[in-house]
Design an enzyme around this catalytic site. Structure first.
Site, mmCIF file in Angstrom:
data_model
loop_
_atom_site.group_PDB
_atom_site.id
_atom_site.type_symbol
_atom_site.label_atom_id
_atom_site.label_comp_id
_atom_site.label_asym_id
_atom_site.label_seq_id
_atom_site.Cartn_x
_atom_site.Cartn_y
_atom_site.Cartn_z
ATOM 1 N N ASP A 67 -0.573 -4.734 8.613
ATOM 2 C CA ASP A 67 -1.361 -5.231 7.479
ATOM 3 C C ASP A 67 -0.909 -6.612 7.026
ATOM 4 O O ASP A 67 0.135 -7.110 7.442
ATOM 5 C CB ASP A 67 -1.301 -4.226 6.318
ATOM 6 C CG ASP A 67 0.090 -3.636 6.096
ATOM 7 O OD1 ASP A 67 1.061 -4.192 6.629
ATOM 8 O OD2 ASP A 67 0.203 -2.622 5.395
ATOM 9 N N ASN A 136 2.293 7.351 -2.570
ATOM 10 C CA ASN A 136 1.070 8.155 -2.684
ATOM 11 C C ASN A 136 0.579 8.620 -1.304
ATOM 12 O O ASN A 136 -0.533 9.087 -1.165
ATOM 13 C CB ASN A 136 -0.031 7.362 -3.405
ATOM 14 C CG ASN A 136 -0.377 6.070 -2.688
ATOM 15 O OD1 ASN A 136 0.146 5.798 -1.598
ATOM 16 N ND2 ASN A 136 -1.248 5.268 -3.288
ATOM 17 N N HIS A 138 0.281 6.649 1.367
ATOM 18 C CA HIS A 138 -0.440 5.646 2.158
ATOM 19 C C HIS A 138 0.355 5.215 3.395
ATOM 20 O O HIS A 138 1.584 5.266 3.413
ATOM 21 C CB HIS A 138 -0.868 4.431 1.308
ATOM 22 C CG HIS A 138 0.226 3.509 0.886
ATOM 23 N ND1 HIS A 138 0.403 3.115 -0.424
ATOM 24 C CD2 HIS A 138 1.188 2.862 1.595
ATOM 25 C CE1 HIS A 138 1.416 2.276 -0.497
ATOM 26 N NE2 HIS A 138 1.914 2.099 0.718
ATOM 27 N N GLU A 143 -5.051 3.775 1.428
ATOM 28 C CA GLU A 143 -4.726 4.499 0.205
ATOM 29 C C GLU A 143 -5.469 5.838 0.169
ATOM 30 O O GLU A 143 -6.428 6.036 0.922
ATOM 31 C CB GLU A 143 -5.178 3.656 -1.005
ATOM 32 C CG GLU A 143 -4.624 2.248 -1.042
ATOM 33 C CD GLU A 143 -3.161 2.189 -1.487
ATOM 34 O OE1 GLU A 143 -2.540 3.253 -1.700
ATOM 35 O OE2 GLU A 143 -2.648 1.073 -1.617
HETATM 36 C C1 F6R Z 1 3.886 -2.163 5.080
HETATM 37 C C2 F6R Z 1 3.058 -0.978 4.936
HETATM 38 C C3 F6R Z 1 3.243 -0.011 3.810
HETATM 39 C C4 F6R Z 1 4.681 0.433 3.602
HETATM 40 C C5 F6R Z 1 4.788 1.431 2.452
HETATM 41 C C6 F6R Z 1 6.212 1.822 2.168
HETATM 42 O O1 F6R Z 1 3.485 -2.908 6.203
HETATM 43 O O2 F6R Z 1 2.231 -0.799 5.741
HETATM 44 O O3 F6R Z 1 2.429 1.106 4.062
HETATM 45 O O4 F6R Z 1 5.169 0.994 4.778
HETATM 46 O O5 F6R Z 1 4.220 0.886 1.294
HETATM 47 O O6 F6R Z 1 6.884 0.723 1.636
HETATM 48 P P1 F6R Z 1 8.463 0.732 1.431
HETATM 49 O O7 F6R Z 1 9.081 0.799 2.774
HETATM 50 O O8 F6R Z 1 8.758 -0.577 0.747
HETATM 51 O O9 F6R Z 1 8.790 1.928 0.588
#
Ligand code: F6R
EC number: 3.5.99.6
Length: 241
Positions: A67, A136, A138, A143
């Site tokens: 992303d 959540n 994702h 989401e």
């Molecule tokens: C980042 C991504 C997000 C993160 C997720 C967890 O490229 O795709 O889905 O993997 O938000 O974030 P952290 O590792 O900061 O808890």
């Protein structure tokens, strides 16, 4: 799903890096799907360390990131481009021509989504997709929703994700409201998936992902349908399973 429980974040990072390096050794020109966020930083540090010792070669590896924020350029310190350069690409012998990340500056979002899907297709698909887990449920920026979104698209970020991302920006107003993300189908089309999870704050959502119903309300629960998922999570994250 294969589950590997680790002592702590450090141990998770080392074991995660082991899985990635095994993939790179077995297929030097593999396609790695990469994630940003705090979770994989330790994995990238470990890979850089092994590269420095001469144990890993990134010269033929191709990478596609999950992303990117819409509206942030590669040079913006909060863009995922910048993150990847900082934690991995600038520290190893990646060929810049082998690095693929959605272009946050492309105004025509439909064109950018099609281009990105075509990039992944032309690379022959993703060999190993690394994922972190949002609070959540994702994955990427997919989401909770009423249906699983299939392909790369431009999404409006939820309040909770904007809130969680605030820590990386000086003020809430500058947190981007939209992002490009691979879709759920794009992700689960990867031949192998590595889900990294650390910390007690992820324990409840990890329980839902692995043991709850498969539902778009918990996007990562779709991973239960994938034939080759490895979950590497520390004791705290696995505390509710
Ligand atoms: C980042 C991504 C997000 C993160 C997720 C967890 O490229 O795709 O889905 O993997 O938000 O974030 P952290 O590792 O900061 O808890």
């Amino acid at each position: 799903m294969k589950i590997c429980e680790t002592r702590d974040y450090r141990d998770m990072s080392r074991k995660g890096a082991n899985v990635i390096s095994a993939q790179m050794i077995l297929k030097p020109d593999c396609v790695l799907g990469l994630a940003t966020g705090s979770t994989p930083i330790g994995v990238y540090d470990q890979l850089v360390d092994w590269y420095g010792k001469g144990d890993l070669d990134f010269s033929q590896v191709k990478t596609v990131n999950l992303d990117e924020y819409r509206g942030l350029s590669e040079e913006h310190p909060q863009s995922y481009h910048y993150f990847m350069n900082r934690y991995l690409f600038s520290r190893v012998n990646m060929n810049p021509a082998h690095i693929y990340i959605p272009n946050g500056m492309e105004k025509n979002w439909e064109k950018e989504c099609c281009r990105y899907e075509e990039v992944i297709r032309s690379l022959g698909g993703i060999d190993l997709q690394i994922l972190g887990l949002g609070h959540n449920g994702h994955i990427g920026f997919n989401e909770p929703d009423f249906q699983f979104a299939p392909l790369t698209r431009c999404v409006d970020l939820t309040e909770s994700t904007i809130e969680a991302n605030c820590r990386f920006f000086s003020e809430k107003e500058s947190v981007p409201r939209q992002a490009y993300t691979m879709g759920i189908k794009t992700i689960i089309n990867a031949r192998k998936i590595l889900l990294l999870v650390s910390g007690s704050d992820k324990a409840e959502i990890l329980r839902k992902v692995m043991a709850g119903p498969i539902t778009p309300q918990v996007p990562a629960s779709v991973l239960q349908l994938h034939p080759d998922v490895t979950v590497i999570a520390d004791r705290e994250a696995l505390g509710k399973l």
